[in-house]
Design a protein around this motif. Structure first.
Motif, mmCIF file in Angstrom:
data_model
loop_
_atom_site.group_PDB
_atom_site.id
_atom_site.type_symbol
_atom_site.label_atom_id
_atom_site.label_comp_id
_atom_site.label_asym_id
_atom_site.label_seq_id
_atom_site.Cartn_x
_atom_site.Cartn_y
_atom_site.Cartn_z
ATOM 1 N N GLU A 44 7.644 4.047 2.830
ATOM 2 C CA GLU A 44 8.961 4.831 3.095
ATOM 3 C C GLU A 44 9.068 5.317 1.349
ATOM 4 N N LEU A 45 9.366 6.591 1.053
ATOM 5 C CA LEU A 45 9.627 6.960 -0.140
ATOM 6 C C LEU A 45 10.936 7.847 -0.411
ATOM 7 N N ASP A 46 11.505 7.408 -1.301
ATOM 8 C CA ASP A 46 12.895 8.314 -1.647
ATOM 9 C C ASP A 46 12.354 9.393 -2.835
ATOM 10 N N VAL A 47 12.503 10.585 -2.264
ATOM 11 C CA VAL A 47 12.082 11.743 -3.156
ATOM 12 C C VAL A 47 13.300 12.746 -3.510
ATOM 13 N N ASP A 48 13.285 13.012 -4.947
ATOM 14 C CA ASP A 48 14.176 13.799 -5.411
ATOM 15 C C ASP A 48 13.590 15.119 -5.430
ATOM 16 N N ASP B 16 9.874 -5.978 -3.188
ATOM 17 C CA ASP B 16 8.676 -5.141 -2.598
ATOM 18 C C ASP B 16 7.741 -5.148 -3.707
ATOM 19 N N PRO B 17 6.986 -6.126 -4.251
ATOM 20 C CA PRO B 17 6.326 -5.957 -5.458
ATOM 21 C C PRO B 17 4.947 -4.785 -5.266
ATOM 22 N N LYS B 18 4.612 -4.717 -4.072
ATOM 23 C CA LYS B 18 3.769 -3.771 -3.551
ATOM 24 C C LYS B 18 4.145 -2.326 -3.739
ATOM 25 N N GLY B 19 5.293 -2.221 -3.311
ATOM 26 C CA GLY B 19 6.033 -0.991 -3.271
ATOM 27 C C GLY B 19 6.254 -0.446 -5.071
ATOM 28 N N LYS B 20 6.640 -1.576 -5.598
ATOM 29 C CA LYS B 20 7.165 -1.194 -6.929
ATOM 30 C C LYS B 20 5.876 -0.973 -7.770
ATOM 31 N N ALA B 21 4.703 -1.593 -7.531
ATOM 32 C CA ALA B 21 3.565 -1.224 -8.401
ATOM 33 C C ALA B 21 3.066 0.231 -7.647
ATOM 34 N N ALA B 22 3.440 0.528 -6.689
ATOM 35 C CA ALA B 22 2.712 1.873 -6.018
ATOM 36 C C ALA B 22 3.926 2.886 -6.591
ATOM 37 N N GLN B 36 11.923 5.764 -5.192
ATOM 38 C CA GLN B 36 11.700 4.320 -4.772
ATOM 39 C C GLN B 36 10.390 4.402 -3.537
ATOM 40 N N VAL B 37 9.753 3.285 -3.537
ATOM 41 C CA VAL B 37 8.672 3.378 -2.681
ATOM 42 C C VAL B 37 8.825 1.749 -2.080
ATOM 43 N N ARG B 38 8.764 1.971 -0.734
ATOM 44 C CA ARG B 38 8.746 0.577 0.077
ATOM 45 C C ARG B 38 7.656 0.621 0.928
ATOM 46 N N ILE B 39 6.690 -0.615 0.879
ATOM 47 C CA ILE B 39 5.637 -0.588 1.803
ATOM 48 C C ILE B 39 5.601 -1.556 2.911
ATOM 49 N N GLY B 40 5.520 -1.280 4.136
ATOM 50 C CA GLY B 40 5.343 -1.985 4.953
ATOM 51 C C GLY B 40 4.025 -1.805 6.225
ATOM 52 N N LYS B 41 4.294 -2.384 7.449
ATOM 53 C CA LYS B 41 3.070 -2.272 8.132
ATOM 54 C C LYS B 41 3.190 -1.324 9.338
ATOM 55 N N PHE B 42 2.332 -0.718 9.757
ATOM 56 C CA PHE B 42 2.225 0.191 10.878
ATOM 57 C C PHE B 42 1.132 -0.391 11.872
#
Lengths: 81, 81
Positions: A44-48, B16-22, B36-42
């Motif tokens: 999930e990304l928040d994009v401006d 979410d450290p993975k999301g922060k790194a991305a 902002q980026v948040r990474i989960g599983k699909f």
């Protein structure tokens, strides 16, 4: 501000050891109805951006450059406002 | 045979450290529109069940027992035939 939901999945021809391990574990738990498991990423990304098309372009660039490995993975983008 | 698509996401209060790194890497690539980026599983499952409700019950059980950690994660299930 737009919210982008990206699913990154391994291409069908690529082996998925994580999915195989999960499938095996589910069988050990007695869930024999499950025939196959494949595990990908959900991002999930928040994009401006000024509009939906601009947001999608940013997310496509992010996927192509960093979030997905196009040799082995496919990605699908959904933009929500 | 039903196809289940499961998204597993970290609860909003969980770091979410993975999301922060991305996110950081995307900024280094010049994609500053991403906030902002948040990474989960699909997870995709093939389920052999007599109807959609039965398939959903199997997948819920799989998520609760193995695929998601309900202390930190939420999951959402979509069943397709």
């Amino acid at each position: 501000m737009y919210k982008a939901k990206v699913t990154v999945t391994l291409r069908p021809s690529i082996l998925d050891p994580k999915g195989k391990a999960a499938h095996h574990a589910l069988q050990n738990l007695g869930l024999n109805e499950v025939q196959q498991v494949r595990i990908g990423k959900f991002i999930e990304l928040d994009v401006d951006a000024k509009d939906e098309a601009a947001a999608k372009a940013v997310v496509e660039s992010a996927c192509a450059q960093l979030l997905a490995n196009e040799v082995m993975e496919d990605f699908e983008i959904v933009i929500e406002s």
